[in-house]
Design a protein around this motif. Structure first.
Motif, PDB file in Angstrom:
ATOM      1  N   VAL A  86       0.846  -1.201   0.000  1.00  0.00           N
ATOM      2  CA  VAL A  86       0.000   0.000   0.000  1.00  0.00           C
ATOM      3  C   VAL A  86       0.880   1.250   0.000  1.00  0.00           C
ATOM      4  CG1 VAL A  86      -1.625   1.342   1.416  1.00  0.00           C
ATOM      5  CG2 VAL A  86      -1.974  -1.118   1.114  1.00  0.00           C
ATOM      6  N   ASP A  87       1.922   1.257   0.839  1.00  0.00           N
ATOM      7  CA  ASP A  87       2.842   2.400   0.881  1.00  0.00           C
ATOM      8  C   ASP A  87       3.436   2.681  -0.491  1.00  0.00           C
ATOM      9  OD1 ASP A  87       2.477   2.820   3.532  1.00  0.00           O
ATOM     10  OD2 ASP A  87       4.427   2.041   4.173  1.00  0.00           O
ATOM     11  N   LEU A  89       2.317   1.741  -3.528  1.00  0.00           N
ATOM     12  CA  LEU A  89       1.317   2.197  -4.490  1.00  0.00           C
ATOM     13  C   LEU A  89       0.908   3.644  -4.198  1.00  0.00           C
ATOM     14  CD1 LEU A  89      -0.926  -1.005  -4.772  1.00  0.00           C
ATOM     15  CD2 LEU A  89       0.823  -0.176  -6.373  1.00  0.00           C
ATOM     16  N   TYR A  90       0.784   3.971  -2.925  1.00  0.00           N
ATOM     17  CA  TYR A  90       0.412   5.326  -2.531  1.00  0.00           C
ATOM     18  C   TYR A  90       1.494   6.321  -2.975  1.00  0.00           C
ATOM     19  CZ  TYR A  90      -2.153   8.643   0.469  1.00  0.00           C
ATOM     20  OH  TYR A  90      -2.901   9.689   0.948  1.00  0.00           O
ATOM     21  N   ALA A  91       2.752   5.946  -2.762  1.00  0.00           N
ATOM     22  CA  ALA A  91       3.866   6.833  -3.151  1.00  0.00           C
ATOM     23  C   ALA A  91       3.873   7.046  -4.666  1.00  0.00           C
ATOM     24  CB  ALA A  91       5.199   6.252  -2.694  1.00  0.00           C
ATOM     25  N   ALA A  93       1.217   6.821  -6.611  1.00  0.00           N
ATOM     26  CA  ALA A  93       0.038   7.641  -6.918  1.00  0.00           C
ATOM     27  C   ALA A  93       0.318   9.119  -6.637  1.00  0.00           C
ATOM     28  CB  ALA A  93      -1.158   7.156  -6.109  1.00  0.00           C
ATOM     29  N   VAL A  94       0.979   9.400  -5.523  1.00  0.00           N
ATOM     30  CA  VAL A  94       1.310  10.790  -5.188  1.00  0.00           C
ATOM     31  C   VAL A  94       2.251  11.372  -6.246  1.00  0.00           C
ATOM     32  CG1 VAL A  94       2.615  12.223  -3.549  1.00  0.00           C
ATOM     33  CG2 VAL A  94       0.888  10.622  -2.708  1.00  0.00           C
ATOM     34  N   THR A 133       4.331  16.467  -0.249  1.00  0.00           N
ATOM     35  CA  THR A 133       4.177  15.008  -0.135  1.00  0.00           C
ATOM     36  C   THR A 133       3.857  14.598   1.306  1.00  0.00           C
ATOM     37  OG1 THR A 133       6.579  14.800   0.082  1.00  0.00           O
ATOM     38  CG2 THR A 133       5.643  14.393  -2.098  1.00  0.00           C
ATOM     39  N   THR A 137       0.533  12.472   2.137  1.00  0.00           N
ATOM     40  CA  THR A 137       0.640  11.126   2.708  1.00  0.00           C
ATOM     41  C   THR A 137       0.230  11.094   4.187  1.00  0.00           C
ATOM     42  OG1 THR A 137       2.977  11.510   3.209  1.00  0.00           O
ATOM     43  CG2 THR A 137       2.489  10.373   1.149  1.00  0.00           C
ATOM     44  N   LEU A 140      -2.428   8.484   5.553  1.00  0.00           N
ATOM     45  CA  LEU A 140      -1.918   7.113   5.640  1.00  0.00           C
ATOM     46  C   LEU A 140      -0.915   6.986   6.800  1.00  0.00           C
ATOM     47  CD1 LEU A 140      -2.064   4.334   4.376  1.00  0.00           C
ATOM     48  CD2 LEU A 140      -0.285   5.000   2.759  1.00  0.00           C
ATOM     49  N   GLU A 144      -1.210   4.366   9.847  1.00  0.00           N
ATOM     50  CA  GLU A 144      -0.189   3.333  10.086  1.00  0.00           C
ATOM     51  C   GLU A 144       0.530   3.506  11.414  1.00  0.00           C
ATOM     52  OE1 GLU A 144       2.597   2.861   6.906  1.00  0.00           O
ATOM     53  OE2 GLU A 144       1.013   2.505   5.435  1.00  0.00           O
ATOM     54  N   THR A 359      10.896   3.750  -5.551  1.00  0.00           N
ATOM     55  CA  THR A 359       9.882   3.004  -4.796  1.00  0.00           C
ATOM     56  C   THR A 359       9.680   1.615  -5.393  1.00  0.00           C
ATOM     57  OG1 THR A 359       8.765   5.070  -4.249  1.00  0.00           O
ATOM     58  CG2 THR A 359       7.490   3.045  -3.991  1.00  0.00           C
TER      59      THR A 359
END
Ligand SMILES: [Zn+2]
Length: 451
Positions: A86-87, A89-91, A93-94, A133, A137, A140, A144, A359
């Motif tokens: 998830v981290d 994919l999120y990074a 996406a950002v 960023t 983020t 999330l 977490e 990433t």
């Protein structure tokens, strides 16, 4: 969560300040704390010397952690596998958001409008990038590092305390990343074709410098460090340290209970600043036998020069990572550069492209990173039991660590996700050692109580 550069640095820094048992994704900030204690029950019947079976003894230890406690630590640890994905994919996406909405290009234009110096444009861009960023983020990160830790009863902090540590961490990251990226972009401009070689060298030198100053300037921002208090435990540890050629004054205690109840110790620093520190939790929650076992492990890192070895391996990994970024950047910007208003590799507006590529690289390299650290940790376990001679102390300490680490994974799970040997393997190593030393006068076959 942290973006890739942060994450990559954090991986290496956390290696360099080897924590006995923090999960990789929870490192970087203060470690959270278990409130639910697992009580380690004395073994009912470990067999007599003549028939001591290491596997049976291992299973007997593992069987003492059961039911809800076992289910919860399994769920917590397995959830961490998904969070790594998830981290990442999120990074990505950002990064995509910053590129496709040309936010990154605008931040670069802002920097260019402020100064004609290409050297100074980089830090102006990087500060904006980190603020944006971090905000994007933040939800999330809160989930977490705060909500999830509380859901599992692992944190001692209220939100304001957590936020304070988060703010401190952000300030430290800002300084580190502004300086390192400014230097790396200077290398990119000086040598656009082979910058990645320089990038690797700069990163290794920078990490060496960072790990040297970390115990002196960074760690005290989060915790209070003080010399271990006098007593029989201290005398025993100092004796163990002296016999291994470790400067005796280098054993510290710190107030990790400020954030958590986790028992841990670590070796941090580099060259002249290398030191062994243990949490107040270790002292308060563990028996002298367990403390000795854990400290034996940490002394292993010290004596076997694991900081230098880890830095060498991760340095090599960074060379490959930067070479991958160099190739991937040209490929992606060749196709989409017009849409993003992002130019050659020395354009700071392309930083999100580099972050996304790094990433992806470190996500794929997860088993490699973990195998590097797990190998080192295994060596420290073996060194530790040879010097502290407390196989049962190490076994019961390992069971206490199972509050937040799955004890008995599949071999594939361990290969991919474990930065330390699993509880099963650690206890088995100890029982195997014990089987080889049953005739030694200081080794009792059992039963052994945790005290
Ligand atoms: Zn270790």
């Amino acid at each position: 969560m942290r973006l890739a550069f942060n994450a990559a640095f954090a991986v290496v820094l956390s290696l360099l300040s080897c924590v006995v048992a923090a999960p990789a994704w929870a490192q970087g900030g203060p470690s959270p704390a278990p409130t639910a204690t697992i009580s380690v029950q004395p073994l009912a019947a470990v067999t007599a010397p003549a028939s001591f079976d290491p596997l049976k003894a291992t299973n007997a230890y593992l069987a003492t952690v059961k039911g809800e406690a076992r289910a919860r630590s399994d769920a917590y640890f397995e959830g961490g596998y998904w969070l790594q994905l998830v981290d990442a994919l999120y990074a990505i996406a950002v990064s995509a958001l910053l590129l496709w909405f040309r936010i990154s290009a605008r931040m670069r234009n802002f920097a260019v409008a402020r100064t004609r110096s290409r050297f100074l444009q980089v830090p102006i861009y990087v500060v904006q990038f980190l603020i944006v960023t971090t905000i994007l983020t933040f939800p999330l990160t809160v989930y977490e590092e705060f909500i999830r830790e509380h859901a599992y009863g692992l944190s001692n902090q209220n939100f304001m305390q957590w936020l304070g540590d988060f703010g401190t961490g952000f300030a430290v990251n800002l300084v580190i990343l502004v300086i390192s990226l400014t230097v790396i972009y200077t290398a990119v401009r000086a040598n656009p074709r082979f910058w990645w070689v320089w990038g690797g060298i700069i990163t290794v030198v920078f990490l060496m410098f960072l790990s040297m100053i970390e115990p002196v300037f960074v760690a005290p921002l989060f915790n209070h460090y003080y010399p271990l208090k006098d007593g029989p435990v201290k005398a025993e540890i100092l004796s163990l340290a002296r016999s291994n050629g470790i400067p005796a004054t280098d054993v510290y205690e710190f107030d990790a209970s400020r954030q958590s109840k986790r028992i841990s110790a670590n070796v941090s620093g580099f060259l002249s600043t290398t030191r062994i520190s243990m949490t107040d939790n270790l002292i308060n929650r563990c028996s002298p036998r367990e403390i000795e076992a854990v400290l034996g492990h940490e002394m292993g890192h010290y004596v076997l020069d694991h900081n230098a070895i880890g830095l060498t391996w991760f340095g090599l990994l960074f060379f490959v990572a930067f070479a991958f970024v160099n190739w991937g950047y040209r490929w992606l910007v060749g196709i989409f550069g017009g849409n993003w208003d992002v130019r050659a590799i020395d354009d700071p507006a392309g930083l999100p492209v580099a972050v996304a590529l790094i990433t992806v690289f470190f996500l794929i390299a997860t088993p490699i990173q973990n195998t590097i650290t797990r190998t080192i940790e295994t060596q420290a376990d073996i060194f530790g039991v040879n010097t502290a001679r407390q196989p049962d102390g190490f076994a019961t300490a390992t069971l206490k660590l199972s509050e937040y680490r799955k004890l008995d994974p599949t071999p594939l799970e361990e290969f991919v996700f474990y930065d330390h040997p699993s509880g099963r393997n650690r206890i088995y190593m100890m029982m195997r050692w014990k089987a080889e030393h049953l005739n030694d006068p200081d080794i009792k076959a059992g039963p052994v109580s945790p005290q």
